[in-house]
Design an enzyme around this catalytic site. Structure first.
Site, PDB file in Angstrom:
ATOM      1  N   TRP A   1     -16.672  -5.906   0.982  1.00  0.00           N
ATOM      2  CA  TRP A   1     -16.275  -5.099   2.155  1.00  0.00           C
ATOM      3  C   TRP A   1     -17.113  -3.854   2.356  1.00  0.00           C
ATOM      4  CZ3 TRP A   1     -14.060  -0.067   2.235  1.00  0.00           C
ATOM      5  CH2 TRP A   1     -13.757   0.485   0.983  1.00  0.00           C
TER       6      TRP A   1
ATOM      7  N   GLU B   1      -3.936   1.907   9.968  1.00  0.00           N
ATOM      8  CA  GLU B   1      -3.600   3.336   9.963  1.00  0.00           C
ATOM      9  C   GLU B   1      -3.419   3.877  11.380  1.00  0.00           C
ATOM     10  OE1 GLU B   1      -5.894   1.922   8.068  1.00  0.00           O
ATOM     11  OE2 GLU B   1      -6.201   3.002   6.189  1.00  0.00           O
TER      12      GLU B   1
ATOM     13  N   HIS C   1      -4.030   2.302  -4.624  1.00  0.00           N
ATOM     14  CA  HIS C   1      -3.211   2.135  -3.416  1.00  0.00           C
ATOM     15  C   HIS C   1      -1.764   1.769  -3.793  1.00  0.00           C
ATOM     16  CE1 HIS C   1      -6.223   2.439  -0.183  1.00  0.00           C
ATOM     17  NE2 HIS C   1      -7.067   1.933  -1.046  1.00  0.00           N
TER      18      HIS C   1
ATOM     19  N   ASP D   1     -10.748  -2.544  12.883  1.00  0.00           N
ATOM     20  CA  ASP D   1     -10.058  -1.282  13.209  1.00  0.00           C
ATOM     21  C   ASP D   1     -11.020  -0.265  13.821  1.00  0.00           C
ATOM     22  OD1 ASP D   1     -11.352  -1.146  10.706  1.00  0.00           O
ATOM     23  OD2 ASP D   1      -9.908   0.281   9.883  1.00  0.00           O
TER      24      ASP D   1
ATOM     25  N   TYR E   1     -14.898  -5.056  10.362  1.00  0.00           N
ATOM     26  CA  TYR E   1     -13.721  -4.192  10.349  1.00  0.00           C
ATOM     27  C   TYR E   1     -13.223  -3.989  11.773  1.00  0.00           C
ATOM     28  CZ  TYR E   1     -13.002  -3.189   5.456  1.00  0.00           C
ATOM     29  OH  TYR E   1     -12.665  -3.309   4.133  1.00  0.00           O
TER      30      TYR E   1
ATOM     31  N   TRP F   1      -7.170  -3.126   9.528  1.00  0.00           N
ATOM     32  CA  TRP F   1      -6.382  -2.070   8.887  1.00  0.00           C
ATOM     33  C   TRP F   1      -5.583  -1.359   9.963  1.00  0.00           C
ATOM     34  CZ3 TRP F   1      -6.326  -2.669   3.883  1.00  0.00           C
ATOM     35  CH2 TRP F   1      -7.403  -3.308   3.269  1.00  0.00           C
TER      36      TRP F   1
ATOM     37  N   ASP G   1       0.881  -1.170   0.000  1.00  0.00           N
ATOM     38  CA  ASP G   1       0.000   0.000   0.000  1.00  0.00           C
ATOM     39  C   ASP G   1       0.913   1.212   0.000  1.00  0.00           C
ATOM     40  OD1 ASP G   1      -2.297   1.811   0.503  1.00  0.00           O
ATOM     41  OD2 ASP G   1      -3.313  -0.049   1.080  1.00  0.00           O
TER      42      ASP G   1
ATOM     43  N   GLU H   1     -10.744   1.040  -4.323  1.00  0.00           N
ATOM     44  CA  GLU H   1     -10.517   2.472  -4.153  1.00  0.00           C
ATOM     45  C   GLU H   1      -9.493   3.092  -5.110  1.00  0.00           C
ATOM     46  OE1 GLU H   1     -11.587   3.233   0.469  1.00  0.00           O
ATOM     47  OE2 GLU H   1      -9.608   2.363   0.153  1.00  0.00           O
TER      48      GLU H   1
END
Ligand code: ACM
Ligand code: ZN
Length: 653
Positions: free
Chosen positions: A362, A438, A236, A389, A387, A436, A159, A296
């Protein structure tokens, strides 16, 4: 002396008796498909024997092929412990169940388990791009996964924030694109997303060598886990273009396009690159599925890029989505020619799905439903339930997360077949939890987000829907989380869960309940909640802005409540939500007006936002005030600061 010794040993015996516990099938996570408790118990620690394969093959003949492979029968009786299974995977699971039953116990309840999975695919996705996680950490998580019969580890290896796997043909991917300026993802994005040379001072990052990756694959295989690598394309991919700029798009004048995140599908070099990378990936990872991302992609350069435009003209492609589908379909043929299958995020449906592709749903369940209905296989991982996260408890007590609220109980409530037509159900391979990274800077934090919610994924994926049971699951999760904590993991402390926003648990009564509300400015169509009824329905929002109770505005909130008759009014107020990611902020100011006739309004109150601008907390403050007025109409006007306003109820008393 002898008497003393005798009483000491008697004491010890009593103490041991108090500690003695009988283990049984009620401790197994995920819950087995069929449990028969029989009479008697036996001492723990007896050897188990593997018996009678032919009889077991017959007993499992009516199960789907994937379930036959992982099925087992475990018999605990006074005669001893026996295991039947069709494969080493089944026998491995039988031993895992036995170990969970016996843990901390000195005797075992006699029982027979006939156990097999509901779904073939029971996965966890780790994003090791946004924050790198090394080989040892991944091996540790494989142990925890194997305990609960999770059998797929999807590694998000690439990514923008860093390329994480050695590719011998492209050394700049790990000599440069695996390193960045900014230790955390937040620091990196705040300081302009710069990369660094390996070894440069303050270069943060890392990667798995091919040797590391092979060791992970082998370790996983011993635990019946398949490692599925993900190589993102075409979106990405800013880190790839940073290392190999020729793979990005061109501006109309033939110079490199200014902002780059997507690979250029018009460029043959892009395909050479992807195929060379995938050849090395397939050599390391024996997985039938290779994940190619597909999510995305901004596709912003494609309409202006001369190479993309030439490709579209040549291939008769009519939209950027069709250009993405061209890339995915070409890669699918390449993988197919090497005996592998393509797996991609649900955007691969847009512009036409490649003939043999499997979809990972997703953005909701729709992608999975659509794929399965078209006769394609799908893995369900809808953000709302899968998810990991998201916050797992009340935001005020949790480390910063990406936003949204996914407590264990909600994750557990998900059923991958919800909304799937019965004749397409066989195409749903299973379920996956995605973590994820981040907002997850440390390894402890990764474990904290993963466990225990990945236990819910395990039980959803394994246990027949009719056997799922929240109280029993909660009990078993506490035990399993304690076990992990004892082994040096850092699970979330479920015993200290705060839980849902208390005022949301029961309706509230107030003067405006059920009364008509008129809107000077409309709510945003993405977050209508229950439309015009929302703000006076007596139902307060939960911690989650997407729960259908919070109404979202990209404007001021300017509404007037008609109480139906002139009333004495002593209080008017509303709660707003603040969640910095994803851009939900508080009003600057609220003004309250009252009128008897609906024409002439008098300002009776005002509330100012007192949260400092720099505050990045998650908050649910009340913008309300006591007043002393009489009227039939109450106008509530909240002035927007920026971004979103979310409000759940206008309370009048
Ligand atoms: C995704 O969350 N972008 C697959
Ligand atoms: Zn291009």
């Amino acid at each position: 002396m002898k008497r003393l010794l005798l009483s000491v040993s008697l004491l010890a015996a009593c103490w041991m008796a108090a500690l003695a516990e009988t283990g049984g099938p009620d401790r197994i996570l995920p819950r087995p498909a069929q449990i028969e408790v029989t009479s008697g118990r036996i001492a723990c620690g007896q050897p188990e024997v593997r018996i009678g394969q032919r009889a077991f093959r017959k007993a499992t003949a009516s199960l789907p092929a994937f379930a036959q492979k992982e099925a087992y029968r475990l018999t605990v009786s006074r005669k001893g412990i026996s295991i039947e299974a069709n494969t080493p995977a089944g026998a491995f699971y039988a031993r895992q169940s036995l170990a969970q039953m016996a843990r901390g116990c000195d005797s075992l309840q006699c029982c027979t388990l006939f156990d097999y999975p509901r779904f073939a695919y029971r996965g966890v996705m780790l994003d090791i791009s946004r924050h790198f996680r090394d080989k040892d950490f991944i091996l540790k998580q494989l142990d925890a996964m194997a305990e609960v019969r999770l059998n797929r580890l999807h590694l998000h290896l690439t990514d923008a924030a860093g390329w994480r796997i050695e590719i011998k043909a492209y050394p700049r991917l790990t000599g440069y694109a695996a390193w960045r300026k900014g230790a955390t993802w937040k620091q990196w994005t705040a300081s302009g997303r710069q990369y660094a040379e390996q070894g440069e001072e303050n270069a943060y990052g890392g990667y798995l060598t091919q040797e590391d990756a092979r060791e992970i694959v082998a370790y996983a295989a011993e635990r019946n886990i398949t490692v599925i690598p993900e190589i993102e394309m075409p979106g990405h991919s800013a880190e790839v273009i940073a290392a190999y700029p020729e793979l990005g798009c061109l501006a109309p004048d033939g110079s490199p396009a200014r902002t780059q995140g997507d690979l250029c599908p018009g460029n043959e070099q892009t395909f050479q690159f992807l195929e060379n990378v995938l050849l090395e990936i397939m050599d390391i990872f024996p997985s039938e599925y290779i994940h190619v991302g597909g999510d995305e992609a901004g596709k912003r350069n494609w309409p202006d890029c001369p190479r993309c435009q030439a490709r579209m003209a040549e291939e008769g492609l009519n939209s950027p989505e069709e250009l993405q589908s061209y890339l995915i379909a070409r890669i699918e043929r390449f993988l197919g020619a090497h005996g592998r299958k393509l797996l991609g995020w649900d955007e691969i449906l847009e512009g036409g799905l490649a003939p043999n592709a499997t979809v990972m749903s997703w953005r909701g369940t729709e992608g999975g439903i659509q794929a399965a209905t078209m006769g394609h296989d799908a893995v369900m991982t809808p953000g709302e339930w899968c998810y990991l996260d998201k916050y797992q408890d009340a935001q005020f007590k949790e480390p910063e997360a990406i936003g949204g609220y996914l407590p264990l109980e909600k994750a557990y409530a998900y059923d991958p077949l919800d909304g799937i037509p019965a004749d397409a159900a066989a195409h749903i391979l299973g379920v996956q939890g995605n973590l994820w990274h981040e907002y997850i800077p440390t390894t402890e934090h990764t474990e904290y987000m993963l466990w225990p919610r990945a236990f819910a994924i395990a039980e959803i994926g394994w246990t027949p829907a009719a056997c799922k049971d929240w109280p029993s699951f909660h009990e078993r999760v506490l035990r399993q989380a304690d076990y992990l904590a004892g082994k040096g993991y850092h699970p979330f402390d479920l015993r200290n869960e705060f839980g849902e926003r208390k005022v949301s648990l029961a309706p509230v009564r107030h003067l405006a309940c059920g009364k008509h509300v008129s809107y000077a400015l409309p709510w945003n169509e993405k977050y209508p909640a229950s439309g015009a009824a929302t703000l006076t329905d007596g139902i307060m929002g939960s911690w989650s802005y997407s729960d259908g109770r919070w109404q979202g505005f990209l404007s001021d909130v300017d509404v007037t409540v008609d109480l139906g008759a002139v009333e004495d009014i002593h209080y008017v107020g509303a709660t707003f939500m603040m969640q910095p990611p994803p851009q939900i902020f508080l009003p600057k100011q609220v003004e309250i007006f009252v009128s008897e006739d609906g024409v002439h309004f008098e300002k009776v109150g005002e509330v100012w936002n007192e949260v400092p601008v720099a505050d990045r907390s998650v908050l649910y403050p009340l913008f309300g005030t006591s007043i002393n007025a009489r009227g039939r109409y109450v106008r509530y006007h909240a002035t927007r600061n920026h971004a979103w306003l979310f409000v759940d109820e206008i309370v009048v008393n």
